[in-house]
Motif scaffolding. Structure first.
Motif, PDB file in Angstrom:
ATOM      1  N   GLN A 119       0.800  -1.189   0.076  1.00 11.69           N
ATOM      2  CA  GLN A 119      -0.079  -0.158  -0.113  1.00 11.69           C
ATOM      3  C   GLN A 119       0.754   1.259   0.020  1.00 11.69           C
ATOM      4  N   LYS A 120       2.106   1.161   0.887  1.00 12.75           N
ATOM      5  CA  LYS A 120       2.781   2.272   0.711  1.00 12.75           C
ATOM      6  C   LYS A 120       3.669   2.508  -0.606  1.00 12.75           C
ATOM      7  N   GLN A 123       1.013   4.094  -2.769  1.00 17.39           N
ATOM      8  CA  GLN A 123       0.784   5.630  -2.277  1.00 17.39           C
ATOM      9  C   GLN A 123       1.808   6.406  -2.898  1.00 17.39           C
TER      10      GLN A 123
END
Length: 130
Positions: A119-120, A123
């Protein structure tokens, strides 16, 4: 308790040569390939200490590439876990061919939750640099 030492064998193929990987001009085992061997062995060793949904990522590596290895040779890599403190794993590394030691090093890996780590990364893809 999981093992704290792992030895793996790798074949020096054409794709792993410095002249092929772009890290040098000669047809010998590339330093980036040695680094990948080291990381792979350490990752596999650390996996025995992790919970489901966790993995490790490399955060630091030092490699001293001491001798050339020709294509067709086998390289034996040993990773030894020196320290495991919370999320940090520290390793001592050694690579050998049939004539002896070709590389030594140290490596640090950090355990992460796979989903959150990905997810990081996603992002960061859409982030605007300041």
């Amino acid at each position: 308790m999981p093992d704290t030492r792992l030895t793996k064998e790798y074949a020096v193929t054409q794709e792993l040569l410095a002249s092929r990987m772009g890290s040098g001009a000669l047809p010998v085992l590339a330093t980036p390939a040695v680094s990948a061997f080291f990381e792979n062995a350490a990752m596999e060793l650390a996996a025995g200490f992790l919970a489901d949904g966790e993995t490790t990522v490399g955060s630091k590596i030092t490699v001293e590439h001491l001798a050339p290895t020709a294509p067709g040779c086998a390289v034996t890599v040993t990773a030894e876990l020196l320290e495991h403190e919370k999320r940090i794993f520290r390793f001592r590394l050694e690579a050998r061919d049939n004539a002896g030691v070709i590389a030594t090093g140290t490596h640090e890996r950090v355990s992460v939750k796979s989903d959150r780590f990905l997810q990081k990364a996603d992002q960061r893809k859409s982030a605007v640099a300041e």
